[in-house]
Motif scaffolding. Structure first.
Motif, short mmCIF file in Angstrom:
data_model
loop_
_atom_site.label_atom_id
_atom_site.label_comp_id
_atom_site.label_asym_id
_atom_site.label_seq_id
_atom_site.Cartn_x
_atom_site.Cartn_y
_atom_site.Cartn_z
N LEU A 78 0.74 -1.22 -0.09
CA LEU A 78 0.02 -0.08 0.05
C LEU A 78 0.87 1.26 0.04
N LEU A 79 0.74 2.25 -0.98
CA LEU A 79 1.39 3.52 -0.77
C LEU A 79 0.42 4.58 -0.39
N ILE A 80 1.03 5.30 0.68
CA ILE A 80 0.12 6.48 1.08
C ILE A 80 0.96 7.70 0.99
N GLY A 81 0.40 8.56 0.37
CA GLY A 81 1.12 10.08 0.28
C GLY A 81 -0.37 11.18 0.04
N SER A 82 0.17 12.15 0.34
CA SER A 82 -0.95 13.56 0.16
C SER A 82 -1.16 13.47 -1.47
N PRO A 83 -2.33 14.01 -1.82
CA PRO A 83 -2.60 14.31 -3.13
C PRO A 83 -1.32 15.00 -3.66
N GLY A 84 -1.06 14.48 -5.04
CA GLY A 84 0.33 15.17 -5.78
C GLY A 84 1.46 14.56 -5.12
N VAL A 130 6.41 13.99 1.34
CA VAL A 130 6.98 14.90 0.58
C VAL A 130 6.61 16.27 1.09
N PRO A 131 7.15 17.66 0.87
CA PRO A 131 6.97 18.69 1.46
C PRO A 131 5.68 19.36 0.66
N GLU A 132 4.92 19.94 1.44
CA GLU A 132 3.48 20.52 0.91
C GLU A 132 3.77 21.65 -0.07
N GLU A 133 4.72 22.39 0.11
CA GLU A 133 5.00 23.37 -0.99
C GLU A 133 5.43 22.70 -2.26
N VAL A 134 6.27 21.89 -2.29
CA VAL A 134 6.45 20.91 -3.45
C VAL A 134 5.40 20.33 -4.11
N ILE A 135 4.51 19.84 -3.17
CA ILE A 135 3.15 19.24 -3.85
C ILE A 135 2.33 20.40 -4.39
N LEU A 136 2.11 21.27 -3.77
CA LEU A 136 1.50 22.34 -4.54
C LEU A 136 1.91 23.07 -5.81
N GLN A 137 2.98 23.04 -5.97
CA GLN A 137 3.62 23.59 -7.37
C GLN A 137 3.40 22.70 -8.40
N ARG A 138 3.60 21.06 -8.01
CA ARG A 138 3.37 20.13 -8.88
C ARG A 138 1.97 19.94 -9.12
N ILE A 139 0.98 20.30 -8.40
CA ILE A 139 -0.42 20.19 -8.71
C ILE A 139 -0.87 21.17 -9.65
N GLY A 144 11.56 12.91 0.67
CA GLY A 144 12.15 13.29 -0.18
C GLY A 144 11.48 14.49 -1.16
N ASN A 145 11.94 15.26 -1.80
CA ASN A 145 11.20 16.41 -2.55
C ASN A 145 10.83 15.82 -3.98
N THR A 146 11.39 14.98 -4.46
CA THR A 146 10.93 14.31 -5.77
C THR A 146 10.94 12.84 -5.94
N SER A 147 10.16 12.29 -6.82
CA SER A 147 10.25 10.97 -6.99
C SER A 147 11.57 10.24 -7.25
N ASP A 148 12.63 10.97 -8.03
CA ASP A 148 13.86 10.47 -8.03
C ASP A 148 14.83 10.25 -7.16
N GLU A 149 14.14 10.99 -5.93
CA GLU A 149 14.89 11.24 -4.70
C GLU A 149 14.26 9.99 -3.71
N ILE A 150 13.23 9.55 -4.02
CA ILE A 150 12.34 8.66 -3.14
C ILE A 150 12.41 7.12 -3.72
N TYR A 151 12.35 7.19 -5.14
CA TYR A 151 12.28 5.91 -5.55
C TYR A 151 13.59 5.02 -5.32
N PRO A 152 14.92 5.29 -5.17
CA PRO A 152 15.95 4.65 -4.90
C PRO A 152 16.01 4.00 -3.53
N GLN A 153 15.17 4.75 -2.44
CA GLN A 153 15.03 4.10 -1.39
C GLN A 153 13.85 3.06 -1.47
N ILE A 154 12.89 3.19 -2.08
CA ILE A 154 11.89 2.18 -2.33
C ILE A 154 12.32 0.89 -3.01
N ARG A 155 13.29 1.10 -4.07
CA ARG A 155 13.75 0.14 -4.68
C ARG A 155 14.75 -0.87 -3.77
#
Length: 237
Positions: free
Chosen positions: A11-17, A122-131, A204-215
């Motif tokens: 199960l993946l849990i995370g804020s919208p975006g 992921v920080p909220e300010e990063v998510i807002l810009q992404r959205i 992490g701020n980006t998926s490129d930062e987080i995915y290596p941890q997941i992998r």
């Protein structure tokens, strides 16, 4: 699935975006799992104009989460299609304690309990810009971002050439409502899965930062003898 290791039931849990869709795609491509995305299921039903889709669209337009009844029906029908040996991951469900308890009941009856929950922090300010930069091909669920992952032709899906759209809830006002509700609902969920000893939080701020941890986590627990071979795309959400 590696002999001697259980199938991944994640199960993946995370804020919208937060990048759940991006991470789901990478995990699916590299760990032989099926993805059950509540967002994709909802968008498919909305696009097809089903009864569930109409109900969901009305709720989402008002900044609300879709009701437990609708979500449980959608997810249960997808889980029923998978065999006991098939690895899978859930993206966007459950979002409430009622959904979590109902899911556990379903999975226990199928003898397929969750064995890992990953929280994307992921920080909220990063998510807002992404959205604000996000555009979507509604029928497929493919997501583009004007900053780091733009379509090859402005406003058009790379695969079909069809027009991209903004999700009706991708605006600052609705996002703030969704984020507040997300935090209210997610905190009990995180405690619930922490008490089950299956929760891992990755930041992490980006998926490129987080995915290596997941992998690394999945390699260790579910594919211990294999080394990463996938070529990671750069500049992802």
């Amino acid at each position: 699935m590696v002999e001697g290791c259980p199938p991944l039931r994640l199960l993946l849990i995370g804020s919208p975006g937060a990048g759940k869709g991006t991470q789901s795609g990478r995990i699916q491509n590299n760990f032989e799992v099926s993805t059950i995305s509540s967002g994709d299921l909802l968008r498919k039903n909305i696009a097809q104009g089903t009864e569930i889709g109409k109900r969901a669209a009305k709720e989402m337009k008002n900044g609300a989460f879709v009701s437990d009844e609708v979500m449980v029906k959608l997810i249960d029908s997808e889980l029923d299609k998978l065999g006991a040996e098939q690895g899978w991951l859930l993206d966007g469900f459950p979002r409430t304690m009622t959904q979590a308890e109902t899911l556990d009941h379903t999975l226990d009856s199928l003898n397929q309990p969750l064995n890992l929950v990953i929280h994307l922090n992921v920080p909220e300010e990063v998510i807002l810009q992404r959205i604000m930069d996000r555009w979507v091909h509604i029928p497929s669920g493919r997501v583009y971002n004007m900053t780091y992952n733009p379509p090859k032709r402005a406003g058009l899906d790379d695969v079909t050439g069809e027009a991209l759209e903004r999700r009706p809830d991708d605006n600052p006002e609705t996002f703030k409502i969704r984020l507040q509700k997300h935090h209210e609902l997610t905190e009990p969920l995180l405690d619930y899965y922490k008490n089950k000893n299956i929760l891992v939080s990755l930041a992490g701020n980006t998926s490129d930062e987080i995915y290596p941890q997941i992998r690394e986590l999945l390699q260790t627990r579910f594919k211990p003898e294999e080394s990463p071979s996938e070529a990671e795309g750069q500049g992802q959400a």
